[in-house]
Design a protein around this motif. Structure first.
Motif, PDB file in Angstrom:
ATOM      1  N   LEU A 271       0.925  -1.153   0.013  1.00 15.35           N
ATOM      2  CA  LEU A 271       0.152   0.058  -0.092  1.00 15.35           C
ATOM      3  C   LEU A 271       0.851   1.414   0.090  1.00 15.35           C
ATOM      4  CD1 LEU A 271      -2.769  -0.692   2.570  1.00 15.35           C
ATOM      5  CD2 LEU A 271      -2.912  -1.043   0.086  1.00 15.35           C
ATOM      6  N   TYR A 272       1.902   1.212   0.583  1.00 17.07           N
ATOM      7  CA  TYR A 272       3.160   2.362   0.869  1.00 17.07           C
ATOM      8  C   TYR A 272       3.531   2.776  -0.544  1.00 17.07           C
ATOM      9  CZ  TYR A 272       6.945   5.091   2.228  1.00 17.07           C
ATOM     10  OH  TYR A 272       7.973   6.097   2.037  1.00 17.07           O
ATOM     11  N   ILE A 273       3.974   1.724  -1.278  1.00 13.53           N
ATOM     12  CA  ILE A 273       4.661   2.052  -2.748  1.00 13.53           C
ATOM     13  C   ILE A 273       3.468   2.318  -3.746  1.00 13.53           C
ATOM     14  CG2 ILE A 273       6.462   0.585  -2.061  1.00 13.53           C
ATOM     15  CD1 ILE A 273       5.637  -1.787  -3.874  1.00 13.53           C
ATOM     16  N   LEU A 274       2.138   2.043  -3.471  1.00 14.83           N
ATOM     17  CA  LEU A 274       1.239   2.469  -4.744  1.00 14.83           C
ATOM     18  C   LEU A 274       1.187   3.847  -5.130  1.00 14.83           C
ATOM     19  CD1 LEU A 274      -1.939   0.361  -3.630  1.00 14.83           C
ATOM     20  CD2 LEU A 274      -0.247  -0.093  -5.656  1.00 14.83           C
ATOM     21  N   PRO A 275       1.287   4.335  -6.245  1.00 12.48           N
ATOM     22  CA  PRO A 275       1.382   5.788  -6.484  1.00 12.48           C
ATOM     23  C   PRO A 275       0.057   6.511  -6.423  1.00 12.48           C
ATOM     24  CG  PRO A 275       1.055   4.334  -8.520  1.00 12.48           C
ATOM     25  CD  PRO A 275       1.101   3.339  -7.173  1.00 12.48           C
ATOM     26  N   VAL A 276      -0.372   6.348  -5.249  1.00  9.19           N
ATOM     27  CA  VAL A 276      -1.539   7.098  -4.494  1.00  9.19           C
ATOM     28  C   VAL A 276      -1.263   8.116  -3.312  1.00  9.19           C
ATOM     29  CG1 VAL A 276      -3.799   6.831  -3.442  1.00  9.19           C
ATOM     30  CG2 VAL A 276      -2.957   4.976  -5.090  1.00  9.19           C
ATOM     31  N   LEU A 291      14.232  15.092   1.165  1.00 10.15           N
ATOM     32  CA  LEU A 291      13.900  13.899   0.678  1.00 10.15           C
ATOM     33  C   LEU A 291      12.408  13.755   0.341  1.00 10.15           C
ATOM     34  CD1 LEU A 291      15.903  11.346   2.916  1.00 10.15           C
ATOM     35  CD2 LEU A 291      16.223  12.107   0.466  1.00 10.15           C
ATOM     36  N   LYS A 292      11.946  12.872  -0.512  1.00  7.28           N
ATOM     37  CA  LYS A 292      10.362  13.107  -0.851  1.00  7.28           C
ATOM     38  C   LYS A 292       9.695  11.818  -0.036  1.00  7.28           C
ATOM     39  CE  LYS A 292      10.603  15.543  -5.266  1.00  7.28           C
ATOM     40  NZ  LYS A 292       9.901  16.659  -4.651  1.00  7.28           N
ATOM     41  N   TYR A 293       8.687  11.861   0.235  1.00  8.41           N
ATOM     42  CA  TYR A 293       7.977  10.827   1.026  1.00  8.41           C
ATOM     43  C   TYR A 293       6.362  10.659   0.674  1.00  8.41           C
ATOM     44  CZ  TYR A 293      11.721  11.400   4.441  1.00  8.41           C
ATOM     45  OH  TYR A 293      12.795  11.592   5.133  1.00  8.41           O
ATOM     46  N   ARG A 294       6.039   9.369   0.355  1.00  5.30           N
ATOM     47  CA  ARG A 294       4.774   9.154  -0.061  1.00  5.30           C
ATOM     48  C   ARG A 294       3.849   9.157   1.064  1.00  5.30           C
ATOM     49  NH1 ARG A 294       2.365   9.639  -5.001  1.00  5.30           N
ATOM     50  NH2 ARG A 294       4.031   8.509  -5.796  1.00  5.30           N
ATOM     51  N   THR A 295       2.798  10.228   1.216  1.00  7.66           N
ATOM     52  CA  THR A 295       2.251  10.355   2.477  1.00  7.66           C
ATOM     53  C   THR A 295       0.703   9.942   2.121  1.00  7.66           C
ATOM     54  OG1 THR A 295       1.916  12.628   1.908  1.00  7.66           O
ATOM     55  CG2 THR A 295       3.601  12.116   3.430  1.00  7.66           C
ATOM     56  N   ASN A 296       0.538   8.546   2.044  1.00  2.56           N
ATOM     57  CA  ASN A 296      -0.767   8.041   1.837  1.00  2.56           C
ATOM     58  C   ASN A 296      -1.358   6.908   2.984  1.00  2.56           C
ATOM     59  OD1 ASN A 296       0.859   5.996   1.390  1.00  2.56           O
ATOM     60  ND2 ASN A 296       0.381   5.260  -0.664  1.00  2.56           N
ATOM     61  N   PRO A 376      17.777   5.400   6.249  1.00  5.44           N
ATOM     62  CA  PRO A 376      17.905   4.160   5.338  1.00  5.44           C
ATOM     63  C   PRO A 376      16.596   4.075   4.505  1.00  5.44           C
ATOM     64  CG  PRO A 376      17.313   3.635   7.454  1.00  5.44           C
ATOM     65  CD  PRO A 376      17.515   5.130   7.276  1.00  5.44           C
ATOM     66  N   ARG A 377      17.105   3.777   3.155  1.00  4.04           N
ATOM     67  CA  ARG A 377      16.131   3.783   2.041  1.00  4.04           C
ATOM     68  C   ARG A 377      16.590   2.594   1.207  1.00  4.04           C
ATOM     69  NH1 ARG A 377      13.218   8.917  -0.606  1.00  4.04           N
ATOM     70  NH2 ARG A 377      12.197   9.670   1.569  1.00  4.04           N
ATOM     71  N   ILE A 378      15.617   1.925   0.585  1.00  2.21           N
ATOM     72  CA  ILE A 378      16.035   0.928  -0.399  1.00  2.21           C
ATOM     73  C   ILE A 378      15.257   1.599  -1.900  1.00  2.21           C
ATOM     74  CG2 ILE A 378      15.438  -1.408  -1.451  1.00  2.21           C
ATOM     75  CD1 ILE A 378      15.201  -2.207   1.502  1.00  2.21           C
ATOM     76  N   LYS A 379      15.989   2.249  -2.660  1.00  2.96           N
ATOM     77  CA  LYS A 379      15.528   3.208  -3.781  1.00  2.96           C
ATOM     78  C   LYS A 379      14.774   4.138  -3.147  1.00  2.96           C
ATOM     79  CE  LYS A 379      15.882  -0.414  -7.545  1.00  2.96           C
ATOM     80  NZ  LYS A 379      15.261  -0.873  -8.858  1.00  2.96           N
ATOM     81  N   ASN A 380      13.547   4.243  -3.413  1.00  2.00           N
ATOM     82  CA  ASN A 380      12.569   5.579  -2.794  1.00  2.00           C
ATOM     83  C   ASN A 380      11.775   4.997  -1.685  1.00  2.00           C
ATOM     84  OD1 ASN A 380      13.518   7.286  -4.623  1.00  2.00           O
ATOM     85  ND2 ASN A 380      12.008   6.659  -6.174  1.00  2.00           N
ATOM     86  N   PHE A 381      11.921   3.598  -1.184  1.00  2.00           N
ATOM     87  CA  PHE A 381      11.304   3.100  -0.088  1.00  2.00           C
ATOM     88  C   PHE A 381      11.838   3.541   1.104  1.00  2.00           C
ATOM     89  CE2 PHE A 381       9.856   0.035   2.760  1.00  2.00           C
ATOM     90  CZ  PHE A 381       8.442  -0.217   2.424  1.00  2.00           C
ATOM     91  N   ASP A 382      11.463   4.533   1.797  1.00  2.00           N
ATOM     92  CA  ASP A 382      12.129   4.782   3.190  1.00  2.00           C
ATOM     93  C   ASP A 382      11.692   3.922   4.539  1.00  2.00           C
ATOM     94  OD1 ASP A 382      12.293   6.611   5.828  1.00  2.00           O
ATOM     95  OD2 ASP A 382      13.352   7.781   4.295  1.00  2.00           O
TER      96      ASP A 382
END
Length: 615
Positions: A271-276, A291-296, A376-382
Motif C-alpha cells: 500500500l505504501y509504494i502504490l502511486p496514490v 527527501l520525498k515521502y509518499r504520504t498515503n 535508510p532507503r531501498i531506492k525510494n522506499f524509506d
C-alpha cells in the motif's frame, strides 16, 4: 555581485546566539539572498550567522593575546603590592578547582588550552555532545535530559570562573574557604556529599548514556512487553505483584503467527509504494537536500479496514490475535531484531553525511541500539518513515478490533461493551488523525535527528501495537460496566483533549512551514538570534506544550473506561506522564542552549510548561 568574505570550508570563530562568546566553527556555505553564513559547531549544531557575528581565527587570537599582555602588568603590580590578596585569590582558585573537579570527573576529559576563549569553547562542546547522545526515542530514558540540563548549567557557571570569584570575594564568601583546613569534620561531610552526587550522576550515565545503557534497554524493553502481556492474562493483573512464571519455551513460538506478521508487513508495504497520495518533502538535511515521502497513510488504513471487514465476513476468526497475543509479539520481536541487524550492517557502508548525529559512537552495541543511518532507503522506499506510520500504527487498530471480537465471543455478547467501544473509537480516532496529518511527522525528532536502529524498529513494530493496546486486551478478561452519564463524561473529556491536541499541532506546523502566512499574522512572537521566532500567543501562549496537554487528557480518557480495579490499564497514562515530563525537560535544555536569552524571555512570558497553573 558582493564578494564573500569567508569561503566554504573556512575555520572561523562564530558568536553563539544570545551571548558574547565565540566558538570555533566551520563555514558550510553562504546564502546570497539572506546574506547569512551557514556554519557548523564542533557538537554538530548548524546555525545561520551574520557576517558581523563571525571573526577570523588569526585576528581573534591576536586580539586575545594583546588583551592578555595589557592586563599582565596590572596583575604583577597587584601581586607585588599585596601578598594577602595573593593568598585570597589562591584560596578562591583552589575552591574553584574543587568545584571544577566535581564536574569534570563526571564528564569526558577535554583538551586544555592556555587561552581563556579556547578553554570556554572546549569545556562547552562535550556538554552539548552529551546532550545529543542522551536524546533517545518516545519510550526511552526517563531523566537523561534532567542530568544534561543540570550539567550544562553547572558547566556554564564554571566557565564564568573569574567573575564569580570576584563576586564571592566581595560578599565575604572567601572566608569559609580559608577556614576549611581548620574544619576537618565539615570538609569530610562536604566530600561525602560530593561523592554521593558523583555516584548519582554515574548511575545516570551508566544506564542512560554510556553503552552500558544500551545493554540495559536491549534487555529491559522486550522483558517489559513480555511482563505486561503475561500480567494481562492473570485474574489479578496488578503491576505490584511478582512477575508471573514464564510459560514453556515452545509456547512463545508459532509458525502461523510469524507468517501472519510477515504478510501484514508486506501488505502495508504494498500500500505504501502504490502511486496514490501526495509526495511530500521532508525537512532539509545537512547537505541541503529534501527527501520525498509518499504520504498515503489515510489511504492505507481505509484499504486495510475494507480488507479486514471482507475477511471477517468470509469467516476469518480474528480472535486468533487475542489467543495468540504472546506468539504474535514474539514473531514481531524477531522481525524487529532482524531488521535492526540489517540496518546496522548496511550503515557500515553508508557515507558519513548519511549518518545521524550521535549514532556513530564506535561502540557496536550502542550504535546497534541507537541507529547509525539517518534515512535508510531501498531506492525510494524509506524504511524509517514506513515503520513509523504503517505496520505498528495501523496494526494497533487491528488488534483493538480483534479484542472487541474476543470480548463478544468470551462473554456471549451481541455487541462489545461500552468500555470496549470507547477504547476502540478513541484510539482509532487518534491513529486516523495521525495518518490524515501524516506530513506533520516529517518535522519530528524521530525523522529529523534519530538514526534508525533497534530503538525505533522495536518501538514502531513491537512497543506500539503490543503495549498501547493494553486497555482493550485488559477488558477482554476484566470487563467494566459503564453507566450512560459516565460514557458521556468520558466522551466529552476525549473531545476536549483531541481539540486542544489538534488545534495546537496545526498552529505549530503551519507556523513552522510558513511563518509569514497571513492567516498567522495575529500571532505574537519573540525573535531569536538564529533568525527563527518563538510563538507566545494562541495555544502556545497558554502553556509551552499545549499539544502535550491535549495528549495527556486523551490518555486519561483511554484509561477511564477500564475502571480503577487494577493499575495495568493505567500503564499508558503513567508511562505517558513520565515521557512528556522528560520531553519537556529535554526541550528546555535544548532550547535554552539554542536560543539563549530569547528563550529566557519566552519562559517569563509563558510561565507554565504543560498544565496551566499547575506545572
Amino acid at each position: 555581485m558582493p564578494t564573500v568574505k569567508y569561503q566554504k570550508g573556512d575555520t572561523v570563530m562564530g558568536r553563539w546566539p544570545g551571548s558574547s562568546l565565540y566558538y570555533q566553527v566551520k563555514v558550510l556555505g553562504f546564502d546570497s539572498k539572506s546574506q547569512l553564513y551557514t556554519v557548523i559547531y564542533k557538537d554538530g549544531t548548524e546555525l545561520e550567522l551574520k557576517e558581523q557575528d563571525i571573526k577570523s581565527v588569526t585576528g581573534f587570537q591576536t586580539r586575545s593575546r594583546s588583551r592578555s599582555r595589557s592586563r599582565s602588568p596590572a596583575r604583577r603590580r597587584s601581586r607585588s603590592r599585596s601578598p594577602a590578596r595573593t593568598t585570597r585569590r589562591s584560596s578562591s582558585r583552589t575552591a574553584a578547582a574543587v568545584a571544577a573537579t566535581a564536574i569534570t570527573e563526571s564528564t569526558p576529559s577535554s583538551r586544555r588550552d592556555t587561552r581563556l576563549k579556547d578553554t570556554v569553547e572546549v569545556r562547552l562542546s562535550p556538554v552539548v555532545s552529551a546532550y545529543a547522545a542522551l536524546s533517545l526515542s518516545d519510550y526511552r530514558q526517563g531523566k537523561a535530559s534532567l542530568f544534561s540540563e543540570a550539567k550544562v548549567e553547572a558547566e556554564s557557571e564554571k566557565n564564568q570562573g573569574p567573575y564569580n570569584l570576584r563576586r564571592r570575594k566581595a560578599d565575604g564568601d572567601a572566608k569559609p574557604a580559608e577556614a576549611k583546613p581548620d574544619q576537618p569534620e565539615k570538609k569530610a561531610k562536604e566530600a561525602e556529599k560530593l561523592n554521593l552526587t558523583k555516584l548519582i550522576l554515574l548511575i545516570f550515565l551508566l544506564f542512560l548514556v554510556l553503552p552500558t545503557g544500551a545493554y540495559f534497554w536491549l534487555l529491559f524493553l522486550p522483558a517489559w512487553v513480555l511482563f505486561v502481556i503475561l500480567q494481562g492474562n492473570l485474574t489479578d493483573p496488578s503491576l505490584i505483584n511478582a512477575p508471573p512464571p514464564l510459560p514453556p519455551l515452545d509456547t512463545f513460538w508459532d509458525a502461523q503467527a510469524l507468517c501472519f506478521v510477515i504478510l501484514w508487513i508486506l501488505f502495508q508495504a504494498l500500500l505504501y509504494i502504490l502511486p496514490v497520495g501526495k509526495l511530500s518533502e521532508g525537512m532539509p538535511l545537512r547537505s541541503g537536500v529534501r527527501l520525498k515521502y509518499r504520504t498515503n497513510g489515510f489511504f492505507a488504513i481505509m484499504v486495510s479496514a475494507i480488507v479486514v471487514a471482507v475477511a471477517v465476513h468470509q469467516g476469518a476468526d480474528l480472535t486468533y490475535i487475542h489467543s495468540h497475543f504472546l506468539q504474535l509479539a514474539t514473531a514481531t520481536f524477531i522481525i524487529s531484531v532482524l531488521l535492526s541487524i540489517y540496518l546496522y550492517v548496511r550503515s557500515r557502508y553508508a557515507a558519513s553525511e548519511e549518518l545521524a548525529l550521535g549514532g556513530n559512537s564506535g561502540n557496536v552495541v550502542y550504535d546497534f541500539f541507537k541507529g547509525r543511518e539517518l534515512n535508510p532507503r531501498i531506492k525510494n522506499f524509506d524504511l524509517k518513515f514506513f515503520c513509523e506510520m504503517r505496520p505498528g500504527l495501523i496494526g494497533w487498530c487491528l488488534i483493538n478490533f480483534a479484542m472487541a471480537l474476543a470480548e463478544m465471543k468470551k462473554h456471549n455478547l451481541d455487541a462489545p461493551s461500552y468500555a470496549m467501544i470507547l477504547v476502540n473509537l478513541f484510539q482509532l480516532l487518534y491513529v486516523v488523525d495521525g495518518l490524515w496529518n501524516e506530513e506533520a511527522i516529517l518535522t519530528t525528532m524521530d525523522l529529523m535527528h534519530d538514526g534508525f536502529g533497534f530503538m525505533l524498529a522495536f518501538g514502531d513494530l513491537v512497543w506500539v501495537p503490543f503495549t498501547y493496546t493494553l486497555q482493550a486486551y485488559y477488558l477482554v478478561l476484566h470487563p467494566n460496566a459503564l453507566s450512560l452519564p459516565a460514557v458521556i463524561a468520558i466522551v466529552t473529556l476525549k473531545l476536549i483533549g483531541f481539540y486542544i491536541f489538534r488545534k495546537s499541532n496545526s498552529e505549530k506546523n503551519a507556523f513552522r512551514r510558513n511563518p509569514s502566512n497571513p492567516k498567522l499574522s495575529h500571532l505574537k512572537t519573540i525573535p531569536t538570534a538564529t533568525g527563527k521566532s518563538l510563538l507566545v500567543s494562541g495555544w502556545w501562549g497558554v502553556v509551552r506544550h499545549p499539544n502535550y496537554l491535549g495528549d495527556l487528557i486523551m490518555a486519561l480518557a483511554w484509561s477511564l473506561p477500564c475502571g480503577f480495579s487494577h493499575l495495568l490499564p493505567w500503564y499508558y497514562m503513567i508511562y505517558f506522564i513520565i515521557l512528556l515530563v522528560h520531553r519537556d525537560s529535554r526541550d528546555m535544555s535544548e532550547c535554552r542552549r539554542k536560543y539563549g536569552s530569547a528563550w529566557d524571555e519566552y519562559c517569563r512570558t509563558v510561565r507554565y510548561r504543560i498544565i496551566p497553573r499547575v506545572y
